[in-house]
Scaffold this active site. Structure first.
Site, PDB file in Angstrom:
ATOM      1  N   LYS A   1      44.673  36.727  42.638  1.00 12.63           N
ATOM      2  CA  LYS A   1      45.927  37.306  42.137  1.00 12.63           C
ATOM      3  C   LYS A   1      47.019  36.244  42.118  1.00 12.63           C
ATOM      4  CE  LYS A   1      44.854  41.999  43.580  1.00 12.63           C
ATOM      5  NZ  LYS A   1      44.902  43.022  44.629  1.00 12.63           N
TER       6      LYS A   1
ATOM      7  N   GLN B   1      47.598  44.835  49.825  1.00 14.14           N
ATOM      8  CA  GLN B   1      46.158  44.838  49.554  1.00 14.14           C
ATOM      9  C   GLN B   1      45.454  45.865  50.442  1.00 14.14           C
ATOM     10  OE1 GLN B   1      44.640  43.107  47.147  1.00 14.14           O
ATOM     11  NE2 GLN B   1      42.581  43.759  47.700  1.00 14.14           N
TER      12      GLN B   1
ATOM     13  N   ASP C   1      50.972  48.743  41.739  1.00 16.15           N
ATOM     14  CA  ASP C   1      49.648  49.382  41.802  1.00 16.15           C
ATOM     15  C   ASP C   1      49.644  50.756  41.121  1.00 16.15           C
ATOM     16  OD1 ASP C   1      47.534  47.989  43.050  1.00 16.15           O
ATOM     17  OD2 ASP C   1      48.488  48.182  45.013  1.00 16.15           O
TER      18      ASP C   1
HETATM   19  N1  GUN Z   1      41.898  46.736  46.953  1.00 17.06           N
HETATM   20  C1  GUN Z   1      40.948  46.830  45.997  1.00 17.06           C
HETATM   21  N2  GUN Z   1      41.511  47.119  44.801  1.00 17.06           N
HETATM   22  C2  GUN Z   1      42.841  47.226  45.012  1.00 17.06           C
HETATM   23  C3  GUN Z   1      43.946  47.499  44.159  1.00 17.06           C
HETATM   24  O1  GUN Z   1      43.823  47.740  42.957  1.00 17.06           O
HETATM   25  N3  GUN Z   1      45.168  47.496  44.757  1.00 17.06           N
HETATM   26  C4  GUN Z   1      45.340  47.255  46.083  1.00 17.06           C
HETATM   27  N4  GUN Z   1      46.580  47.284  46.578  1.00 17.06           N
HETATM   28  N5  GUN Z   1      44.335  46.999  46.896  1.00 17.06           N
HETATM   29  C5  GUN Z   1      43.090  46.982  46.371  1.00 17.06           C
END
Ligand code: GUN
Length: 281
Positions: free
Chosen positions: A52, A96, A119
């Protein structure tokens, strides 16, 4: 058969976003900022967060990762989110998942103001999406949606079958397909005749986390099959779709890896830029 190249589509989207960030920079003399909070040292989470950060920098966003040990208490996280909510240089905040057990996921999700919730997990964004209002849309289903639209721009009247009803994937995916005037069936682990339901779908999105669940004889000819699954097995990482069999029947299919995965991160960047733009208007 069309092999949907998520890597290529994500690279195209990132290039579009890079241009957009540079356009915004000339208008506002600043760039959108994404802050990611990572708690603990789970390897998959570390890899996701690293990717990311790399992608965010590549398109010119201001990117920051804040790391905490597993032992961090909930209040420290909530206080940090409160600070980031008030920080004008931060357009988007992502914590996350998964979180350590002693930290309440619901509290964390609701602590991020909806305007910075890249998100799309905050109940206000979930509600806005289901009401058809402007909102952040969860990154994975948004990526799936963009891939489907590349293959078939007009989805009106199509039958879509979503396998999985999670807040992360299945439910928002359903909302996006409904908005496109699809007739959507949501299926899950308790669905009686999953094969029969899948056979109805012009579009099938599999997001259940069961390795190679969807077989060749579950799929109608000329359907579009999107595989959200990432399952670790003895033969390596596989999706929720039996790719070899299904690719012989479907019109278009996403591979695992190289399908939905790369689009998810590109959509996170897209959401960050959109949060920034809404904050400026
Ligand atoms: N962990 C796995 N996929 C995601 C996601 O799309 N957002 C977040 N915040 N954590 C994740």
């Amino acid at each position: 058969m069309i092999l949907i190249d998520g890597k290529k589509e994500a690279a195209n989207l990132r290039e579009e976003l890079r241009k957009e960030v540079s356009r915004l920079k000339t208008i506002y003399n600043k760039v959108p900022g994404l802050t990611v909070i990572l708690i603990g040292d789970l390897t998959p989470s570390q890899i996701y967060v690293r990717n990311k950060e790399k992608s965010a920098k590549e398109v010119g966003l201001k990117s920051e990762v804040i790391k905490y040990p597993d032992s961090v208490d909930e209040k420290t996280i909530l206080d940090k989110i409160d600070k980031l909510n008030k920080d004008e240089t931060v357009s988007g905040i992502l914590v996350q998942l998964p979180l350590p057990k002693h930290i309440n996921k619901k509290k964390v999700i609701e602590a991020i103001i909806p305007e910075k919730d890249v998100d799309g997990f905050h109940p206000v964004n979930v509600g806005n999406l289901s009401s058809g209002y402007e909102s952040s849309v969860p990154c994975t289903p948004l990526g799936c949606y963009l891939l489907i639209k590349k293959v078939e721009p007009n989805l009106s009247g199509k039958k879509a079958v979503v396998i999985g009803r999670s807040n992360l994937n299945g439910k928002p995916m359903t909302q996006l397909l409904l908005k496109e005037n699809c007739t959507v069936t949501i299926t899950h682990s308790k669905t009686k005749d999953l094969k029969g339901e899948c056979l109805q779908g012009d579009i099938v999105v599999a997001a259940v986390g069961i390795p190679e669940l969807v077989k060749g004889d579950w799929i109608k000819k000329n359907s579009i099959v999107i595989d959200v699954g990432i399952n670790k097995t003895e033969k390596g990482i596989v999706g929720d779709v039996a790719f070899e069999e299904v690719s012989k029947i479907a019109k278009a299919i996403t591979p695992v890896p190289g399908g939905v995965g790369p689009m998810t991160i590109a959509c996170l960047l897209k959401n960050t830029i959109e949060c920034f733009k809404r904050s400026q208007s």
